[in-house]
Design a protein around this motif. Structure first.
Motif, mmCIF file in Angstrom:
data_model
loop_
_atom_site.group_PDB
_atom_site.id
_atom_site.type_symbol
_atom_site.label_atom_id
_atom_site.label_comp_id
_atom_site.label_asym_id
_atom_site.label_seq_id
_atom_site.Cartn_x
_atom_site.Cartn_y
_atom_site.Cartn_z
ATOM 1 N N ILE A 168 31.886 49.717 25.240
ATOM 2 C CA ILE A 168 32.136 49.155 26.558
ATOM 3 C C ILE A 168 31.446 49.959 27.641
ATOM 4 O O ILE A 168 30.798 49.412 28.535
ATOM 5 C CB ILE A 168 33.651 49.079 26.802
ATOM 6 C CG1 ILE A 168 34.204 48.025 25.857
ATOM 7 C CG2 ILE A 168 33.956 48.783 28.258
ATOM 8 C CD1 ILE A 168 35.535 47.517 26.164
ATOM 9 N N LYS A 170 32.910 39.651 28.502
ATOM 10 C CA LYS A 170 33.931 39.931 27.490
ATOM 11 C C LYS A 170 33.463 39.457 26.119
ATOM 12 O O LYS A 170 33.603 40.168 25.120
ATOM 13 C CB LYS A 170 35.243 39.232 27.872
ATOM 14 C CG LYS A 170 35.954 39.943 29.003
ATOM 15 C CD LYS A 170 37.199 39.219 29.458
ATOM 16 C CE LYS A 170 37.858 40.042 30.557
ATOM 17 N NZ LYS A 170 38.932 39.355 31.217
ATOM 18 N N THR A 201 35.675 44.234 31.981
ATOM 19 C CA THR A 201 35.727 44.639 30.579
ATOM 20 C C THR A 201 36.295 46.044 30.411
ATOM 21 O O THR A 201 36.165 46.645 29.353
ATOM 22 C CB THR A 201 34.329 44.589 29.928
ATOM 23 O OG1 THR A 201 33.443 45.379 30.722
ATOM 24 C CG2 THR A 201 33.818 43.185 29.838
ATOM 25 N N TRP A 243 41.041 42.376 23.325
ATOM 26 C CA TRP A 243 39.812 42.985 22.790
ATOM 27 C C TRP A 243 40.050 43.526 21.388
ATOM 28 O O TRP A 243 39.288 43.234 20.459
ATOM 29 C CB TRP A 243 39.368 44.054 23.784
ATOM 30 C CG TRP A 243 38.701 45.287 23.269
ATOM 31 C CD1 TRP A 243 39.277 46.495 23.025
ATOM 32 C CD2 TRP A 243 37.302 45.470 22.992
ATOM 33 N NE1 TRP A 243 38.351 47.408 22.608
ATOM 34 C CE2 TRP A 243 37.135 46.803 22.578
ATOM 35 C CE3 TRP A 243 36.194 44.637 23.048
ATOM 36 C CZ2 TRP A 243 35.895 47.325 22.218
ATOM 37 C CZ3 TRP A 243 34.959 45.162 22.685
ATOM 38 C CH2 TRP A 243 34.817 46.492 22.274
ATOM 39 N N TRP A 282 43.918 43.006 28.510
ATOM 40 C CA TRP A 282 42.547 42.873 28.013
ATOM 41 C C TRP A 282 42.314 43.764 26.802
ATOM 42 O O TRP A 282 41.667 43.374 25.835
ATOM 43 C CB TRP A 282 41.552 43.150 29.139
ATOM 44 C CG TRP A 282 40.166 43.523 28.665
ATOM 45 C CD1 TRP A 282 39.499 44.672 28.953
ATOM 46 C CD2 TRP A 282 39.288 42.753 27.821
ATOM 47 N NE1 TRP A 282 38.271 44.668 28.337
ATOM 48 C CE2 TRP A 282 38.119 43.502 27.636
ATOM 49 C CE3 TRP A 282 39.390 41.518 27.201
ATOM 50 C CZ2 TRP A 282 37.052 43.064 26.866
ATOM 51 C CZ3 TRP A 282 38.326 41.084 26.417
ATOM 52 C CH2 TRP A 282 37.170 41.856 26.262
ATOM 53 N N THR A 322 33.710 36.397 31.945
ATOM 54 C CA THR A 322 34.046 35.838 30.634
ATOM 55 C C THR A 322 32.942 36.107 29.622
ATOM 56 O O THR A 322 33.195 36.539 28.500
ATOM 57 C CB THR A 322 34.257 34.319 30.758
ATOM 58 O OG1 THR A 322 35.114 34.091 31.880
ATOM 59 C CG2 THR A 322 34.907 33.768 29.520
#
Lengths: 336, 423
Positions: A273, A198, A285, A117, A113, A195
């Motif tokens: 975040i 994110k 996340t 990201w 991730w 989702t």
């Protein structure tokens, strides 16, 4: 006065020895000693900085690396709190922490991730920044206003903008869903669906990152000589060809640096975040740094060793990426 | 600002690597010839609706001890634990007195952050405390805090909305579901707000099915027994059948707003939200519209977790004498009576329940028996760490990424990792 005399003597002597290098190698003093003799003043000037950096960066770094090879946590490190004197009881466990992290799915999930990201944030903000910079590089009415407006996200403190976004994203009361409802679209669970969460964090980070890209690209664009465009136009190159063959190569030095810096920032982008989703929903996340933070500040007892090991791994990853990136650039003939 | 972010990151990284390094002591004062002086820094964790009243009460200490200055600091509940640990472990910036959640007390005490209060002035008339509340202040035979307030979860409901839909106050989660159906068809509103972001709200469902997180006597993890999975499926069913709405973030504010604005008819909440709820448009000027009932029962029994707040002294405080005296004041019968009158919070002293204004308080009348029946949580140092694994699984189960059985299993596995000597 004395200093100046000494310096000039040394400089003269050094100049002599440099000139004579190769002819009389035996007579030269040691290389280190020679540089010191030549640049002692410079060394004296940077000494405080080197010391300070050593203390505030070097020491914690080395200590962190050491801790990552132990089983130190909040309960077994040394503490003196009032009448309570608690001795350190942690011990070395070698590379067990690293082994545990690398053999655990959590690390690989978080790494995947984090890479997604970083790549999407940097790619999007670079593309947007470049597009906006190209537009703003032309003469148009109200250019100063547009430039000011686009730089705004940079001028607002990060936590303020992130909290504002959080209000916008609120599923039930947020402005975004109100707007959608006006268009007859169902509410989107911005921060409550993995989702969408994110997508939301990437959106906010791109929004925050575009001004930086914009300014850097604008600077790069302005350093490209106008004659090149004129010449290309004379040769009959269309707009796309001019962009492709003059603008992009001309921006390369700026762009490559900016992308590397922005990549490192985004990889370690803690505030966006943490403030927007706290790594949630669940751990959807969570990037590597927010997870390391969780280990060292949220779980109980705080896992200093594990967090340090995560930190060292993050540092190692970033170093590898930076070196690989520079190599790739050098292969393309970039002097960096 | 970019640089700002980079700097923040750097500081965070340094803090992370240097977290184990020490700092300096601070604070001064103490008692000179029996008279208290200096400053008492008090970290309060009460919420926005409550903090004004608490600040006034804390400042009241200055009237009793004119040479002492009370430095009142409100630290939001969500940050308080981490903030105190940073300060206490780093030996700088920790308060003299900290309002700790009941499950934090043993955690802080086991790490050496708290001063034992046995035989100090802080524990005044200790026999007067409700035994349940007192249980949460003990660790390894010593007392580390004075109970300040006790609470539990209950069903808040909007009387008018239930009446308009022709439903009675639900006594079980089954009844919640059927009531929600009627509410939806009559008014279009949702029945229940279900906190999907906070693991604490899993407990009434777990206890309701007859389960528990741990069996501390036989050192056994019990959360992954069938009851744990059942609790998850009850929650998921409420959400899937649209009887309840949920969120995976910002749940506290969303729940309170949804309830006080009349978007939902019911919510599981505690006495700390009474003041906030009464300020909403459904209840402002119409206090009587707020109904509170025992948390709904599961298929086996009715059970809500025991919560509350304790007052503890930081072991490294430079002004312990004043800190003890401040704790004595803040947990005194008089102050507890004030907090009940102003905020409807529940006293921890049996004697306060005999005071007329407390006795007549509607919320106390309701919550007292509820608290008496509430389920005690495991008072072990890891108690607070038990929540994080639930949070992760709760999200997975409610979003359908994981089955209730898998969810319960996941919590159990995490517990066995956390608690080395548990089966």
């Amino acid at each position: 006065m004395a200093v100046e005399t000494g310096q000039s003597v040394v400089r003269a002597a050094d100049a002599e020895s440099i000139r004579g290098r190769g002819h009389r190698p035996g007579k030269n003093p040691g290389r280190l000693r020679r540089t010191f003799a030549t640049h002692w003043y410079a060394w004296a000037m940077v000494a405080p900085v080197v010391t300070v950096i050593g203390v505030i960066v070097g020491y914690p770094l080395v200590r962190g690396m050491y801790l990552s090879t132990t089983n130190a946590n909040e309960a077994n490190v040394e503490r003196h709190i009032g009448v309570n004197d608690i001795p350190a009881t942690y011990e070395s466990v070698g590379l067990d922490n690293y082994q545990a992290i690398l053999s655990d799915g959590v690390f690989w999930d978080r790494l995947t991730w984090t890479v997604v990201w970083t790549v999407s944030c940097v790619a999007l903000s670079f593309a947007l920044g470049l597009a906006l910079a190209t537009m703003l590089n032309r003469k148009l009415a109200g250019r100063t206003f547009y430039r000011m407006a686009l730089i705004l996200p940079w001028a607002v403190p990060a936590f303020v903008s992130v909290f504002t976004w959080r209000l916008l994203f609120n599923e039930k009361k947020g402005l975004l869903n109100k707007l959608l409802a006006g268009g007859g679209i169902d509410a989107i669970p911005w921060l409550n669906d993995p989702t969408w969460a994110k997508i939301s964090v990437i959106t906010v980070n791109v929004w925050l990152g575009v001004p930086f890209m914009l300014v850097a690209m604008l600077g790069g664009l302005q350093s490209i000589p106008g004659e090149l465009y004129e010449a290309a136009e004379m040769d009959g190159a269309n707009a796309w060809q001019r962009f492709r063959h003059i603008t992009l190569p001309g921006l390369r030095t700026v762009a490559s640096t900016v992308i590397l810096i922005s990549g490192i920032w985004t990889f370690n982008m803690f505030p966006v975040i943490f403030l927007l989703t706290r790594g949630g929903p669940g751990d959807a996340t969570e990037i590597l740094v927010t997870y390391a933070y969780r280990l060292s500040f949220v779980v109980s007892p705080r896992d200093f060793a594990g967090s340090a090991a995560w930190g060292v791994l993050i540092l190692a990853l970033l170093s590898i990426i930076a070196v690989a990136y520079r190599r790739a650039l050098r292969k393309q003939g970039e002097v960096w | 600002m970019r640089r700002g972010i980079a700097a923040t990151g750097l500081i965070a990284a340094l803090a992370m690597t240097a977290a184990a390094c020490g700092g300096d002591d601070e604070g001064s004062g103490g008692s000179k010839g029996g008279k208290l002086s200096g400053t008492v820094t008090f970290w309060d964790t009460s919420n926005d609706a409550e903090k004004g009243a608490y600040e006034k009460i804390a400042k009241g200490f200055e009237k009793l001890h004119p040479d002492v200055k009370v430095n009142y600091v409100n630290v939001p509940f969500g940050e308080a634990n981490a903030k105190f640990k940073n300060a206490a472990g780093g030996n700088s910036g920790a308060p003299d007195v900290m309002r700790t959640e009941v499950a934090w007390t043993q955690d802080f005490a086991s790490l050496g952050y708290l001063a034992p209060l046995d035989d100090t002035v802080a524990l005044d008339k200790a026999d007067d405390y409700l035994p349940q509340a007192a249980a949460s202040t003990k660790f390894k035979g010593k007392t580390y805090a004075a109970p300040q307030t006790i609470d539990t979860l209950a069903l808040f409901y909007n009387k008018k909305m239930l009446k308009a839909s022709g439903v009675d106050v639900p006594k079980s989660f089954d009844e919640v579901k059927s009531a929600a159906k009627k509410i939806k068809s009559k008014s279009g509103k949702t029945g229940l707000y279900l906190r999907g972001d906070d693991p604490y709200y899993y407990l009434p469902y777990l206890y309701g099915e007859g389960g528990d997180l741990l069996d501390t006597k036989s050192k056994k993890v019990t959360v992954d027994d069938p009851e744990g999975a059942k609790a998850f499926s009850v929650m998921k069913d409420l959400v899937d059948s649209k009887a309840a709405v949920t969120d995976a973030s910002d749940g506290y504010n969303n729940q309170l707003n949804a309830f006080k604005d009349g978007d939902v008819a019911m919510a599981l909440d505690g006495p700390w939200s009474i003041e906030g709820a009464l300020q909403g448009k459904q209840f402002k000027g119409d206090k009587g519209n707020l109904g509170v009932a025992p948390a709904p029962a599961g298929s086996k029994r009715q059970g809500a977790p025991q919560g509350g707040w304790n007052l503890a002294a930081y072991a490294g405080s430079g002004n312990l004498d004043a800190a003890y005296e401040f704790i004595k004041y803040m947990s005194s019968a008089k102050v507890q009576q004030q907090t009940t009158e102003q905020l409807s919070l529940l006293p921890t002293r049996t004697s306060v329940y005999d005071v007329k204004s407390v006795k007549d308080n509607q919320m106390v009348q309701f919550f007292k028996p509820a608290v008496a029946k509430s389920v005690q949580r495991p008072w072990i140092p890891e108690a607070n760490a038990l929540f994080e694994p639930i949070r992760l699984q709760l999200e997975k189960v409610l979003s359908g990424k994981s089955s209730p059985e898998k969810g319960a299993e996941g919590i159990g596995d995490a517990y066995r990792k956390l608690l080395k000597d548990y089966k």
